[in-house]
Structure formats: structure tokens, C-alpha cells
Scaffold this motif. Sequence first.
Motif, PDB file in Angstrom:
ATOM      1  N   HIS A   4       0.836  -1.202   0.000  1.00 37.71           N
ATOM      2  CA  HIS A   4       0.000   0.000   0.000  1.00 37.71           C
ATOM      3  C   HIS A   4       0.871   1.253   0.000  1.00 37.71           C
ATOM      4  O   HIS A   4       1.187   1.829   1.039  1.00 37.71           O
ATOM      5  N   HIS A  59       1.607   5.011  -2.185  1.00 38.43           N
ATOM      6  CA  HIS A  59       1.248   5.994  -3.214  1.00 38.43           C
ATOM      7  C   HIS A  59       2.524   6.705  -3.661  1.00 38.43           C
ATOM      8  O   HIS A  59       3.065   7.534  -2.930  1.00 38.43           O
ATOM      9  N   LYS A  68      -7.808  -1.514  -6.774  1.00 40.57           N
ATOM     10  CA  LYS A  68      -8.198  -0.714  -5.621  1.00 40.57           C
ATOM     11  C   LYS A  68      -9.405   0.116  -5.995  1.00 40.57           C
ATOM     12  O   LYS A  68      -9.500   0.605  -7.119  1.00 40.57           O
ATOM     13  N   HIS A 100      -6.292  -0.475   5.194  1.00 42.58           N
ATOM     14  CA  HIS A 100      -6.174   0.396   6.372  1.00 42.58           C
ATOM     15  C   HIS A 100      -7.381   0.386   7.323  1.00 42.58           C
ATOM     16  O   HIS A 100      -8.041   1.410   7.524  1.00 42.58           O
ATOM     17  N   ASP A 128       0.440   2.361   3.788  1.00 37.73           N
ATOM     18  CA  ASP A 128      -0.378   3.458   3.229  1.00 37.73           C
ATOM     19  C   ASP A 128       0.447   4.738   3.170  1.00 37.73           C
ATOM     20  O   ASP A 128       0.002   5.811   3.595  1.00 37.73           O
TER      21      ASP A 128
HETATM   22 ZN   LIG Z   1      -3.905   4.673   0.472  1.00 37.35          ZN
END
Ligand SMILES: [Zn+2]
Length: 438
Positions: free
Chosen positions: A61, A63, A148, A243, A316
Amino acid sequence: MDSRVVLRSERVVISDGIRPATVHIKEGRIERVGGPDEIPPESSLIDCGSSVVMPGVVDTHVHVNEPGRTEWEGFETATAAAAAGGVTTLVDMPLNSIPATTTREALRAKRAAAEGKCAVDVRLWGGVVPGNAAELSGLLEDGVLGFKCFLVPSGVDEFQHAGEADLREAMPVLARHGSVLLVHAELPGPIAAAARVWDGAGPEGLREYGRYLSSRPDAAEVAAVELMIRLCRETGCRVHIVHVASAEVLPLLRAAWEEGLPVTAETCPHYLTFAEEEIPDGGVAFKCAPPIRSRENRERLWEALRDGVIDLVASDHSPCPPEMKKAESGSFRDAWGGIASLQVSLPAVWTGARERGFTVADVAEWMCAAPARLAGLGGEKGAIAPGYDADLVVWDPEASFEMDPIRLRHRHKITPYAGRTLYGVVRRTLVGGEDVFG
Ligand SMILES: [Zn+2]
């Protein structure tokens, strides 16, 4: 010239435990695991002493935001941070890059952007958004590991959230391919109903963490997980809840597991580390969505890891430029919701784990083996075993350090971990048998 490299340590994390061993590497893969004194004369030895040799962390996870928002992060900085943190594989989320990875063309653009910039293994998730069901099979064919989606506004316009009708189009397609849908599980209804907490909040009110917390209630997570379990049951599509922040969803996840539904879940280092009671007003470095909740809630998340109701931990990693974090005003309403923790996730999780009596083997399950399985990489990543990629982290669980943001290789150095003492010092990281850190 012989290409064989042998790592030796008193503590190698193998599937059946932690013991003295040698790891024999040839052509980027683990050839075999031997006794501690099995060192072929022609090999080059890396003696790790008593440092732990563990499979590299697989962070499912992340970005990276490139292309399109490279000023937020980027492949070079993200993968350098990953290497420094013992992460050997990261799986990039389909947002907040521009374009978002929701079409084959966008996937090609992301691959081109990553080309030649990655210090660790980078894989990609695709996105499910309204109207792209026809793209999903092609994205899988081109190599995305799964998909996702969001059930609430994602924070960026080019990645729209999916409603039940969109999911009913997409999930049967994914089910046919045996693919998985990762879900940001908060529903808009409870959040819209709670939005009035901001009404009439002056500059001081906007800085109150409690107000932000009540704007993203547990009920939003609960309703979303209920919906996804129902759709999993009806469509047969594998579902992974990303999450998990609210412990209120744990009974639902447990029931789904007992029913035999293919539903898995993750939580993040920040939900396991911080608690509402410790977050200062104006402390926007702590803002993420869903929000960090109470101490008691945090302990229930740890128990869920112990029980296996939560399968894994992923970072995340969600950075943004400093001005978007609104440090000056400290406004929780206006700050970007996201915590960048790719480089610190292993020590952060280990610090909490050791306090609660967990072992390095537990961490290896949550951060290496389980995420590799989620991403369909279970046969090549996440374990030290013959045939697996020689992706390894050498680290000292007993050593500690104070988190100085200057050490972060993330593009931006904002972190809620600043000043904290964390256990677990990464000494060396190898990807495909090659040193990438240390
Ligand atoms: Zn995320």
C-alpha cells in the motif's frame, strides 16, 4: 567467476522459525538454505553476525504519485526510502498519479515513468472507478496484481469513488479472473451526516483533533465493511479491506472469516502506534483517513493481528507537499489526509510489537509473507526458501534510534514519528541478491 553469494547469520527467519543458517544466493534467487557452517570455498561470504536476516518487507500500500504528482513523491525518492527501510517490494496504488492507473494506456504511462528509477521491486495495482469495467481484463493481462477502489471521495478528482452499481459491474469480472479488490472502506452517508461538526468552527476549532475524529465516525467504516462482505458473498470476488482503523469492524471481519468468505484485511503502522489521546490540536502530521482512534481501539487492532482477523500491515505511504499539510494553520479540516511512512514502517511496527510480546517471526508474517500472498507474489516473495527472490533485509531488532526526519529519503520530511525512539535498525537491504542499501 562464480556468482554465488552466501549470507550467514545466527538469526535467519525461515518458515519454521528463527535459527543460525546460511542463505545461498545465485543469479538473484535463493538457491538453498544451509547450516551455519556450510560455506562453499568459492563463494563470497556476507557475515551478518547476530543481525536478523529476514525476507524483505513487501509493502502493498504505497502511493508513489508519479507521473503527474511527482512533486508529492516519485519513484526515485520512494524506492530509495523503501530500500533504507528494508522494503524490497512495493506495490503502487492506482492514485494519486496522473493519469490514475485505470486504463491500459495509463498503466503504460506509469511503467514508462518508473523505468530506470527504482531501487527496489515495484509492482502496480490497477483502479476500479465508475465506467472502467471494460478495462479491467486488459489491465490484468498487462500485469496489474489486482485493483483498488474507494467508496468515498478519494481526495483527487481523477479517481472517482465507486457506488454499489459500479461494484456490481466490476466485481464479477475480477471474480472470473480470481483477482482481488482492495477497498478503502468508508461510506459517504455517515461522513456526510457528521460533517456538521465543522459548522461554526473558528480557526481554533479547525485545529481540534477531536472534531476531525468525529467527522469520520466508526459507523462509516462499519457500513462499508458490511457492504463489501455482502458483495463478496454475492459475486464471489476476493475482497481486501485496506487500512482498517476502527476496531468496530473486527467482529464483521471475524464473521466473514468464519463463514469462509475470501475477505482479508490490513492495518497500518500509524493505527498501531498512535492514539487519539496523544495527538495535539493542530498536529496535522497525524491526519489520515480513516483517522487514528483511541488507545483502547489501538489495542484491539493488535489483538486482531494476534488472532489473524487482520492479516497484514502495510504503510499506506501517502505523502504530499508540505504546504498541503497546513502546518501553519493546523487546520484538520483543510490538511491533506495521509501519512508518509514507507521508510519507518518496519521499526514502527516492531517497536509496538516487541512491547506487546510479539516476535520477529510475527512481524515477518504480517509484513512479508501475508502481503506477498495478497499481491499474488506468494511463490516468489516474502519467504527465505529455495527458488524465492533473494530480497532480504538485515536488521537489528534490539538496536534503537531517535526518528530524525532529516534521515528520511522520502521527498518530503514531514512525519508524526519525529522525535520518537524506535526499535529496529536496518543495516542492509538486498533486492535480487544485490545491495540496495547499507
Ligand atoms: Zn492509500
